[in-house]
Design a protein around this motif. Structure first.
Motif, PDB file in Angstrom:
ATOM      1  N   UNK A   1       0.596  -0.724   0.299  1.00  0.00           N
ATOM      2  CA  UNK A   1      -0.090  -0.096   0.166  1.00  0.00           C
ATOM      3  C   UNK A   1       0.950   0.871  -0.222  1.00  0.00           C
ATOM      4  N   UNK A   2       1.664   1.381   0.533  1.00  0.00           N
ATOM      5  CA  UNK A   2       2.989   2.803   0.691  1.00  0.00           C
ATOM      6  C   UNK A   2       3.394   2.259  -0.628  1.00  0.00           C
ATOM      7  N   UNK A   3       3.755   1.232  -1.080  1.00  0.00           N
ATOM      8  CA  UNK A   3       4.668   1.827  -2.511  1.00  0.00           C
ATOM      9  C   UNK A   3       3.224   2.360  -3.181  1.00  0.00           C
TER      10      UNK A   3
ATOM     11  N   UNK B   1      -6.496   8.851   8.223  1.00  0.00           N
ATOM     12  CA  UNK B   1      -7.103   8.094   7.086  1.00  0.00           C
ATOM     13  C   UNK B   1      -6.244   6.674   7.471  1.00  0.00           C
ATOM     14  N   UNK B   2      -7.003   5.937   7.350  1.00  0.00           N
ATOM     15  CA  UNK B   2      -6.380   4.358   7.405  1.00  0.00           C
ATOM     16  C   UNK B   2      -6.048   4.025   5.740  1.00  0.00           C
ATOM     17  N   UNK B   3      -6.470   4.481   5.096  1.00  0.00           N
ATOM     18  CA  UNK B   3      -6.075   4.254   3.164  1.00  0.00           C
ATOM     19  C   UNK B   3      -5.444   5.077   2.819  1.00  0.00           C
ATOM     20  N   UNK B   4      -4.725   5.912   1.584  1.00  0.00           N
ATOM     21  CA  UNK B   4      -4.300   6.711   1.508  1.00  0.00           C
ATOM     22  C   UNK B   4      -4.640   7.478   0.630  1.00  0.00           C
ATOM     23  N   UNK B   5      -5.213   9.142   0.730  1.00  0.00           N
ATOM     24  CA  UNK B   5      -5.661   9.687   0.065  1.00  0.00           C
ATOM     25  C   UNK B   5      -5.645   9.969  -1.423  1.00  0.00           C
ATOM     26  N   UNK B   6      -4.364   9.109  -2.103  1.00  0.00           N
ATOM     27  CA  UNK B   6      -4.535   9.688  -3.474  1.00  0.00           C
ATOM     28  C   UNK B   6      -3.254   8.335  -3.857  1.00  0.00           C
ATOM     29  N   UNK B   7      -3.117   7.757  -4.724  1.00  0.00           N
ATOM     30  CA  UNK B   7      -2.304   6.594  -5.385  1.00  0.00           C
ATOM     31  C   UNK B   7      -1.625   6.947  -6.385  1.00  0.00           C
ATOM     32  N   UNK B   8      -0.042   6.473  -6.379  1.00  0.00           N
ATOM     33  CA  UNK B   8       0.201   6.650  -8.168  1.00  0.00           C
ATOM     34  C   UNK B   8       1.180   5.408  -8.305  1.00  0.00           C
ATOM     35  N   UNK B   9       1.939   5.654  -9.113  1.00  0.00           N
ATOM     36  CA  UNK B   9       2.955   4.613  -9.925  1.00  0.00           C
ATOM     37  C   UNK B   9       4.367   5.162  -9.751  1.00  0.00           C
ATOM     38  N   UNK B  10       4.611   5.734  -8.938  1.00  0.00           N
ATOM     39  CA  UNK B  10       6.130   6.549  -9.367  1.00  0.00           C
ATOM     40  C   UNK B  10       6.488   5.372  -8.866  1.00  0.00           C
TER      41      UNK B  10
END
Length: 260
Positions: free
Chosen positions: A24-26, A35-44
């Motif tokens: 999840x952190x990746x 927040x228990x889950x990320x606010x945004x996601x990316x593929x950096x």
């Protein structure tokens, strides 16, 4: 679900939950408390892997190489003393075992400073072999303990019978001892490999920055605030040994069924 299944499920949860957090952190972008889950996601992280794949593979390959050499050297150090200590009974045996196991209990700083000077004089500093050698000396007690336990499972009369039938040293070693020591060798090799592969200080000291290591590549990211890249690189650090151990386990099981 019975009690045994609950125990197995609990163990799987304890093992997988940290990995899930790393995954999840990746791919997390902005992740604010609480927040228990990320606010945004990316593929950096994947983009970084693609752009720096050669550098990452170089450090992984270097770490894998000197770790495997350390395992082989530790086996060479440990076979004869393990055989002797598993069967001999003499005064001072515990003292001898304690001295042989000393590298595993000494502080790394105490162990390494004096040896570093010796390695410089011998021309082994800043070389892959020097790194593998220092790691094997530091971690061979784990192999020694495993082989002592393994040799205790081999009855001495088995080797006597082989000698009486004309078997030489190498025939006994490869035809009898190695197959029967396979579980012990696997256990010792796994620990030695993990110690060597994950070591940072000894590799940095003896390698002098000239020998690439994945732990040295990962360390700056762990000290940074970029948790996404640190988590992705840590996942790779974990997955490679796990993959190797699965392959080793399958290979050893096949060989063990063939030999025994």
């Amino acid at each position: 679900m019975n009690r045994d299944q609950l125990k197995v499920a609990g163990l799987w949860f304890l093992f997988l939950f940290p990995l899930v957090v790393l995954v999840i952190y990746s791919f997390a972008g902005r992740w604010t408390f609480p927040s228990l889950i990320p606010d945004t996601m990316n593929f950096r992280t994947l983009t970084y892997f693609k752009a720096n794949g050669y550098k990452i593979l170089t450090h992984l390959g270097s770490s894998f190489l000197y770790s495997i050499v350390a395992v082989v050297l530790s086996v060479c150090y440990s076979l004869v003393p393990a055989q002797f200590l598993s069967r001999a009974d003499f005064k001072g045996k515990k003292l001898v075992e304690s001295l042989l196991l000393a590298p595993a209990v000494l502080p790394v700083m105490t162990f390494s400073v004096g040896i570093h000077i010796i390695f410089i004089r011998l021309g082994l500093a800043d070389t892959h072999f020097g790194v593998a050698l220092i790691l094997s000396v530091y971690s061979y007690p784990y192999m020694l303990r495993a082989l002592i336990s393994g040799y205790k499972t081999i009855h001495p009369d088995t080797l006597v019978c082989a000698r009486n039938l004309g078997a030489g040293f190498w025939q006994i070693l490869w035809g009898i001892e190695i197959p029967m020591l396979l579980p012990a060798l696997t256990a010792g090799a796994s620990i030695v490999f993990l110690v060597a592969f994950s070591d940072y200080f000894l590799v940095f000291l003896i390698g002098g920055g000239s020998v690439p290591s994945y732990s040295g590549y990962l360390f700056p990211f762990l000290n940074s605030s970029d948790w996404s890249l640190a988590s992705g690189l840590t996942l790779l650090f974990i997955l490679l040994p796990v993959f190797l151990f699965v392959v080793l386990d399958l290979t050893v099981n096949r060989l063990y069924r063939k030999w025994i």
